[in-house]
Design an enzyme around this catalytic site. Structure first.
Site, mmCIF file in Angstrom:
data_model
loop_
_atom_site.group_PDB
_atom_site.id
_atom_site.type_symbol
_atom_site.label_atom_id
_atom_site.label_comp_id
_atom_site.label_asym_id
_atom_site.label_seq_id
_atom_site.Cartn_x
_atom_site.Cartn_y
_atom_site.Cartn_z
ATOM 1 N N CYS A 92 -21.925 -15.256 -12.665
ATOM 2 C CA CYS A 92 -20.973 -16.066 -11.702
ATOM 3 C C CYS A 92 -21.620 -14.454 -10.598
ATOM 4 O O CYS A 92 -21.243 -13.474 -10.237
ATOM 5 C CB CYS A 92 -19.306 -15.705 -11.735
ATOM 6 S SG CYS A 92 -18.758 -16.251 -10.988
ATOM 7 N N TYR A 148 6.972 13.322 15.374
ATOM 8 C CA TYR A 148 8.706 12.850 14.533
ATOM 9 C C TYR A 148 7.786 13.915 13.770
ATOM 10 O O TYR A 148 8.104 14.347 12.074
ATOM 11 C CB TYR A 148 8.085 11.898 14.129
ATOM 12 C CG TYR A 148 7.261 10.490 13.426
ATOM 13 C CD1 TYR A 148 6.509 11.166 12.573
ATOM 14 C CD2 TYR A 148 6.865 9.968 14.278
ATOM 15 C CE1 TYR A 148 5.355 10.462 12.280
ATOM 16 C CE2 TYR A 148 5.855 9.195 14.160
ATOM 17 C CZ TYR A 148 5.749 9.700 12.726
ATOM 18 O OH TYR A 148 4.050 8.517 12.855
ATOM 19 N N LEU A 166 4.203 6.425 3.643
ATOM 20 C CA LEU A 166 5.192 6.698 3.652
ATOM 21 C C LEU A 166 5.451 5.533 2.727
ATOM 22 O O LEU A 166 5.042 3.978 2.518
ATOM 23 C CB LEU A 166 5.950 6.160 4.529
ATOM 24 C CG LEU A 166 6.757 7.771 6.069
ATOM 25 C CD1 LEU A 166 7.592 6.578 7.036
ATOM 26 C CD2 LEU A 166 7.610 8.956 4.633
ATOM 27 N N CYS A 189 -19.162 -20.433 -10.043
ATOM 28 C CA CYS A 189 -20.595 -20.090 -11.233
ATOM 29 C C CYS A 189 -19.833 -22.095 -12.279
ATOM 30 O O CYS A 189 -20.863 -22.350 -13.422
ATOM 31 C CB CYS A 189 -20.366 -19.644 -11.889
ATOM 32 S SG CYS A 189 -19.132 -19.470 -12.906
ATOM 33 N N ASP A 231 6.828 0.889 15.220
ATOM 34 C CA ASP A 231 5.219 -0.086 15.009
ATOM 35 C C ASP A 231 4.238 0.546 15.702
ATOM 36 O O ASP A 231 3.810 0.009 16.926
ATOM 37 C CB ASP A 231 5.481 -0.999 14.635
ATOM 38 C CG ASP A 231 4.183 -2.504 13.715
ATOM 39 O OD1 ASP A 231 4.146 -1.348 13.464
ATOM 40 O OD2 ASP A 231 4.922 -3.001 14.374
ATOM 41 N N LYS A 273 11.087 3.559 12.830
ATOM 42 C CA LYS A 273 10.065 3.603 12.091
ATOM 43 C C LYS A 273 9.106 2.876 13.384
ATOM 44 O O LYS A 273 9.159 1.664 13.337
ATOM 45 C CB LYS A 273 9.757 2.896 10.457
ATOM 46 C CG LYS A 273 8.083 3.115 10.139
ATOM 47 C CD LYS A 273 8.208 3.090 8.615
ATOM 48 C CE LYS A 273 6.963 3.158 8.856
ATOM 49 N NZ LYS A 273 5.523 2.276 9.426
ATOM 50 N N CYS A 293 -14.313 -22.975 -13.433
ATOM 51 C CA CYS A 293 -14.311 -21.367 -11.781
ATOM 52 C C CYS A 293 -15.481 -22.174 -11.024
ATOM 53 O O CYS A 293 -16.517 -23.304 -10.727
ATOM 54 C CB CYS A 293 -16.117 -20.703 -12.295
ATOM 55 S SG CYS A 293 -16.382 -19.501 -10.907
ATOM 56 N N CYS A 298 -12.820 -16.172 -14.363
ATOM 57 C CA CYS A 298 -13.068 -17.009 -14.790
ATOM 58 C C CYS A 298 -14.165 -16.523 -16.032
ATOM 59 O O CYS A 298 -14.310 -15.395 -15.691
ATOM 60 C CB CYS A 298 -14.290 -16.868 -14.168
ATOM 61 S SG CYS A 298 -16.390 -17.447 -14.274
ATOM 62 N N LYS A 334 12.122 -0.693 5.470
ATOM 63 C CA LYS A 334 12.028 -1.893 5.885
ATOM 64 C C LYS A 334 12.317 -2.897 6.920
ATOM 65 O O LYS A 334 13.592 -2.962 5.983
ATOM 66 C CB LYS A 334 10.700 -2.267 5.518
ATOM 67 C CG LYS A 334 9.253 -1.136 4.672
ATOM 68 C CD LYS A 334 8.293 -0.777 6.556
ATOM 69 C CE LYS A 334 7.619 -1.529 7.064
ATOM 70 N NZ LYS A 334 6.747 -1.127 6.406
ATOM 71 N N GLU A 372 16.172 7.808 11.231
ATOM 72 C CA GLU A 372 15.096 7.939 13.071
ATOM 73 C C GLU A 372 14.179 6.306 12.540
ATOM 74 O O GLU A 372 14.162 5.997 12.061
ATOM 75 C CB GLU A 372 14.683 9.263 12.881
ATOM 76 C CG GLU A 372 13.326 8.678 12.555
ATOM 77 C CD GLU A 372 12.454 10.023 11.807
ATOM 78 O OE1 GLU A 372 13.040 11.075 11.496
ATOM 79 O OE2 GLU A 372 11.330 11.002 12.425
HETATM 80 S S1 IVH Z 1 6.734 10.296 8.785
HETATM 81 C C1 IVH Z 1 4.363 12.549 5.749
HETATM 82 N N1 IVH Z 1 7.963 9.288 10.311
HETATM 83 O O1 IVH Z 1 4.473 5.315 9.467
HETATM 84 C C2 IVH Z 1 4.874 11.293 6.735
HETATM 85 N N2 IVH Z 1 6.400 7.929 10.384
HETATM 86 O O2 IVH Z 1 3.774 4.638 6.766
HETATM 87 C C3 IVH Z 1 4.884 11.644 7.753
HETATM 88 N N3 IVH Z 1 5.571 6.837 11.186
HETATM 89 O O3 IVH Z 1 1.448 6.618 9.119
HETATM 90 C C4 IVH Z 1 5.216 10.669 7.983
HETATM 91 N N4 IVH Z 1 7.685 6.401 12.427
HETATM 92 O O4 IVH Z 1 2.242 6.256 11.294
HETATM 93 C C5 IVH Z 1 7.106 9.309 10.253
HETATM 94 N N5 IVH Z 1 9.571 8.156 12.291
HETATM 95 C C6 IVH Z 1 8.313 8.059 11.864
HETATM 96 C C7 IVH Z 1 7.414 6.613 11.668
HETATM 97 C C8 IVH Z 1 6.968 7.170 10.546
HETATM 98 C C9 IVH Z 1 6.078 5.611 11.937
HETATM 99 C C10 IVH Z 1 4.399 5.729 10.560
HETATM 100 C C11 IVH Z 1 3.580 6.699 10.447
HETATM 101 C C12 IVH Z 1 2.922 7.022 9.312
HETATM 102 C C13 IVH Z 1 3.676 5.702 8.767
HETATM 103 C C14 IVH Z 1 3.808 5.649 7.227
#
Ligand code: IVH
Length: 717
Positions: A453, A236, A92, A432, A129, A127, A429, A447, A324, A125
Site C-alpha cells: 500500500c 515568567y 505544560l 491500494c 498566547d 497563559k 482501502c 488497510c 485552558k 497567572e
Molecule cells: S511556564 C516549565 N507560564 O505555554 C514550564 N508558560 O504550554 C515553563 N506559556 O512553552 C512554562 N504563558 O510558551 C508558563 N505564564 C506562563 C505561560 C507559559 C504562556 C507558554 C510557554 C510554554 C507553553 C507551554
C-alpha cells in the site's frame, strides 16, 4: 533600467543577469543592514528581488549558490544559528475543567506525601498566547536570546530580541552572574490590527492572528523588520541561574520585575483549589478586555524546593499545569468526507468544510475520528450527540481548542437536506484497494495492504524524515512522493536506507541526474545531500521515533532512549524478549527489562517486539544501520553520582518519598529504577513491609539498604 523582459531572456543572458542581481542585491543588503545607509528605495529593492525570482522561476537550473532568494523567505529557519538550551524548555500539561485542577493538586499531595489540609502555595497567572523566548544574561548583560525550538535546541534570535522594548539590555540592581530569563513574546491586539492594516496597504500578506504575527516578526532575518513591529514580553520562568535569588516562584518573578522586566499583573498566590478556580474564572471574565491573547491560566507550585522534588514527566513539569479556556465553536457546511490512510494503515475520515474562521484561524478540514464517530457512537458503543449521525451536506458545529485539530462536535438536525443519505465507510482501502479490517475492540479500520500500500510506505518515509524524527530539510511531502514513485533505480526511495544511498547511486548513474529534473536544480540537490549527510549521526530517541513502530511516539521513544542508552542494547533486548502468552506469565528476562522501563506497558512492549520479529523490518533496519549511527543517549544527571548507571529496585513502604518520587530521584542521580529484582539489579532500597523482592535480593546476594541510607548514599541528606 534598460532591461530585457524576463520572458525574452535567453539562457545565457539569464545567467549573466542572475549574477548581476546577486551582486547588486548583496550590496544593497550590506548597505541597509550593516551600514544603516540604503541608497535605493524599498520599492526599487523589491523590484530587484522580484526580477531575480522571476528569472529563477523560468530557469531553475541557473539558481546560484549565492542567490538572494536562498537568503530569506521559506528557508529562514535554516539561517538562524542554533542555541542548545542548557536547561530544556518544556511544555505544560493541560487541564480542561475545574475537576482537572482538583486532580492536579491531589496528585501533588500524593506525590509529596503531604497530609490533606496541609498548606501548599500555588501561583496562578494568565497563559499568554505567544511564543516563548529564553534570554541569557551574563554579568547583567543580555548575551543571547533563543526561541524554544524543539525544547532542546532553539534558534538564535539575539539581534531581534534586542529590538523589543520590554527586554532589558542591561539588568537593574544585583542580578546573578548567569541568569536565563524565560517568558512569552506576544503582540497586542492594537499592534496586530495596525500591522495587518499596513501589510494590506503594502500588498503584503496579512497574519492570521497575533501569535503568528509575533512569531513571524521575531523570526526575521532582518532585525530592522523586527524593530518595526511592536512586540512585547512577559517574564515568567527561567533556565540556568548561577545563584537563585529567591526560593519561590513568586519571589523569582518579583526579582525579574526588580531587574527591569515586565511581569503579568494578574499573577497571584493561593492555597486552595477553589481560590485557584475562582481566579481562573475572574481572568476568563477579563479576557476580552486585556488587549492581548491568552488561552488559559497556568498554575505553579510556589515553593521551588517542592518543584525540585516534583520533577518532570516526559516533557512537562509535574509542578505546573495549564488550565485552558474552553474551545471556540462555529457553524459551517460539511462538503465532503475524505479517507486518509496513515502510515500504520489506519483509515481516518477527514471532513472537508466550507471554510470558516474559528478563533481567528480559517478552518477547512476537521477530524471525524473513525466510522463509529460518524455514525454517532463512542468507543464503548454509547450514543454520541444523542445518536445523530454526520452526513455530507449537514450544517455542522466545529470546535477548535488551542493547537488541537478542529473537530465536528455536532450537527444541526433541522438543517439537514431532505436528500441526504447516511455515510458509508469504505470497506476497501482508497489507496491500494486491499481489504480493510477492524480488530475486535478497536475503533480504527485498517488497510491490510502493508508495504504494497503506497500510502503506508510513502507515509512511513514521510514520517521518517519529519521534523521530530530525522528532520531532513528538502524532503517534503512532494519530494518523498517523487522519489517513491521514481522509475529509475538511481532515484528510487522505497525504504529509509535508500535516502542515505541516494547520493552514491546518483553519482554512479550517467542518466537521470537529479539536478536536471524540474523542481530540483544544482543548489537544491547539493543542499539536500548536505541535509541527508548531516543526519548520518542522530539522537537515539529521534531514530526510534522515526522507525514508526506502533505506539512508539516521541514520548515513548525518549523513554526508551533514556532507559537503554544505546541502540545496541535496546535491539538486543527487543530481539530477545518473548511476549508472555498469558497474563499471569511474567515473561523472560528481556521482556521484563522492557516492561520495567517507566511508562512502557505491555501494549507498547508488544508492539516493539512484534516490530523486531517481522523479518521485513529487520532487513530495513540493518540496511539503515549500515548508513546511520544512532548516538548513545546521555542525560543530564547530578555529576559524580555514586549510583550512576546502576539499576535500583525500591520496595516496601517508603516514608520520606513516594514510589514515583523515588524513581524520579534515582533518574536524577543517573540510576535506573526497575520494578523487579533480577541478576541485573545492583541495589535494593527497602522500606518496612518489604516481602518477596527482599527475599529475592538475599537469594541473589544483592545489597539491600534502607531509605535513610539511600539519602545518605546519594548525598541528598
Ligand atoms: S511556564 C516549565 N507560564 O505555554 C514550564 N508558560 O504550554 C515553563 N506559556 O512553552 C512554562 N504563558 O510558551 C508558563 N505564564 C506562563 C505561560 C507559559 C504562556 C507558554 C510557554 C510554554 C507553553 C507551554
Amino acid at each position: 533600467m534598460s532591461e530585457i523582459s524576463v520572458e525574452q531572456l535567453s539562457e545565457e543572458q539569464a545567467a549573466i543577469e542572475l549574477e548581476r542581481l546577486a551582486k547588486t542585491i548583496a550590496e544593497h543588503d550590506f548597505l541597509y543592514n550593516t551600514q544603516d545607509a540604503p541608497v535605493i528605495s524599498d520599492a526599487d529593492y523589491d523590484a530587484l528581488r522580484r526580477r531575480n525570482q522571476a528569472i529563477e522561476q523560468r530557469f531553475p537550473q541557473l539558481i546560484r549558490e549565492d542567490s538572494p532568494s536562498l537568503k530569506v523567505g521559506a528557508a529562514v529557519s535554516e539561517k538562524f544559528s542554533k542555541v542548545t538550551h542548557k536547561v530544556p524548555m518544556l511544555s505544560l500539561d493541560n487541564a480542561f475543567s475545574d475537576e482537572d485542577v482538583g486532580e492536579f493538586v491531589g496528585r501533588i499531595y500524593r506525590f509529596l506525601k503531604l497530609f490533606p489540609g496541609s498548606p501548599l502555595g500555588i501561583t496562578a497567572e494568565p497563559k499568554i498566547d505567544g511564543l516563548s523566548l529564553s534570554l541569557r544574561y551574563e554579568q547583567g548583560r543580555l548575551v543571547s536570546a533563543a526561541t524554544r525550538g524543539d525544547g532542546s535546541v532553539g534558534e538564535n534570535v539575539t539581534n531581534n530580541a534586542r529590538t523589543i522594548a520590554d527586554i532589558p539590555q542591561v539588568l537593574n540592581g544585583a542580578a546573578p552572574d548567569v541568569l536565563e530569563v524565560r517568558g512569552e513574546v506576544y503582540m497586542s491586539h492594537a499592534d496586530f490590527a495596525a500591522l495587518n492594516e499596513k501589510q494590506e496597504k503594502d500588498g503584503k500578506p496579512v497574519f492570521a492572528n497575533p501569535r503568528n504575527a509575533a512569531a513571524g516578526s521575531l523570526r526575521q532575518l532582518d532585525s530592522k523588520i523586527t524593530a518595526s513591529r511592536v512586540l512585547r514580553f512577559f517574564a515568567y520562568a527561567w533556565g540556568e541561574v548561577s545563584e537563585m535569588p529567591a526560593s519561590t516562584q513568586m519571589g523569582m518573578v518579583e526579582k525579574f520585575q526588580s531587574y527591569g522586566f515586565t511581569i503579568n499583573p494578574l499573577m497571584r498566590r493561593f492555597e486552595s483549589v477553589p481560590e485557584l478556580v475562582a481566579h481562573y474564572h475572574a481572568i476568563e471574565e477579563l479576557r476580552a478586555t486585556l488587549g492581548y491573547d491568552i488561552d488559559g491560566v497556568v498554575y505553579k507550585i510556589d515553593d521551588l524546593a517542592l518543584q525540585q522534588r516534583l520533577g518532570f514527566i516526559s516533557r512537562s513539569p509535574r509542578w505546573a499545569i495549564a488550565h485552558k479556556f474552553p474551545a471556540e465553536r462555529a457553524f459551517t457546511i460539511l462538503k465532503g468526507i475524505d479517507i486518509q490512510v496513515g502510515r500504520t494503515g489506519a483509515l481516518t475520515p477527514v471532513a472537508r468544510l466550507e471554510p470558516i474562521t474559528v478563533g481567528g484561524v480559517v478552518v477547512t478540514n476537521a477530524t471525524l475520528h473513525n466510522e463509529d464517530y460518524i455514525r454517532g457512537f463512542d468507543q464503548k458503543g454509547n450514543l454520541l450527540r444523542e445518536g445523530r449521525d454526520i452526513r455530507v451536506g449537514d450544517t455542522v458545529i466545529i470546535q477548535r481548542a488551542g493547537d488541537v485539530i478542529p473537530q465536528i462536535v455536532d450537527i444541526v438536525a433541522d438543517k439537514r437536506p431532505m436528500e441526504s443519505v447516511a455515510y458509508e465507510f469504505p470497506r476497501l482501502c482508497p489507496v491500494c484497494g486491499s481489504h480493510t479490517v477492524r480488530e475486535e475492540g478497536e475503533a480504527v479500520r485498517r488497510c491490510t495492504g502493508g508495504l504494497i500500500c503506497e500510502a503506508q510506505a510513502v507515509e512511513r518515509i514521510r514520517h521518517f524524515v519529519s521534523r521530530n524524527a530525522f528532520d531532513i530539510e528538502g524532503l517534503g511531502e512532494k519530494q518523498v512522493e517523487f522519489f517513491f514513485n521514481a522509475e529509475d533505480e538511481s532515484l528510487k526511495i522505497r525504504t529509509p536506507a535508500d535516502i542515505f544511498t541516494l547520493e552514491k547511486r546518483q553519482a554512479a548513474s550517467p542518466l537521470k541526474k537529479l539536478e536536471n529534473i524540474e523542481g530540483f536544480g544544482a543548489t537544491s540537490v547539493k543542499k539536500l545531500y548536505a541535509a541527508i549527510n548531516e543526519r548520518r549521526e542522530i539522537a537515539l530517541s529521534r531514530f526510534l521515533f522515526g522507525l514508526g513502530i506502533r505506539h512508539v511516539g516521541e514520548v515513548n521513544a525518549k523513554k526508551l532512549a533514556r532507559a537503554f542508552g544505546s541502540y545496541a542494547k535496546l535491539a538486543e533486548v527487543a530481539l530477545a524478549a518473548l511476549v508472555p502468552l498469558e497474563k499471569s506469565d511474567k515473561g523472560n528476562d528481556a521482556w521484563r527489562e522492557l516492561t520495567d522501563v517507566e511508562g512502557i506497558g505491555t501494549i507498547v512492549a508488544e508492539a516493539i517486539v512484534d516490530f523486531y520479529q517481522e523479518p521485513h523490518n529487520t532487513e530495513v533496519l540493518s540496511a539503515l544501520l549500515a548508513e546511520v549511527t544512532p548516538l548513545d543517549e546521555v542525560h543530564e544527571v547530578v555529576s559524580g553520582s555514586p549510583v550512576a548507571g546502576k539499576t535500583i529496585v525500591f520496595t516496601g513502604s517508603l516514608v520520606r518519598m513516594s514510589r514515583d518520587e523515588a524513581k524520579t530521584m534515582a533518574e536524577r542521580y543517573g540510576a535506573k529504577a526497575a520494578g523487579s529484582v533480577s541478576k541485573k539489579t545492583d541495589l535494593v532500597v527497602a522500606g518496612p513491609g518489604a516481602g518477596s523482592k527482599l527475599a529475592k535480593a538475599a537469594e541473589l546476594g544483592i545489597e539491600v539498604i534502607d531509605e535513610d541510607a539511600w539519602f545518605t548514599l546519594v548525598g541528598a541528606d
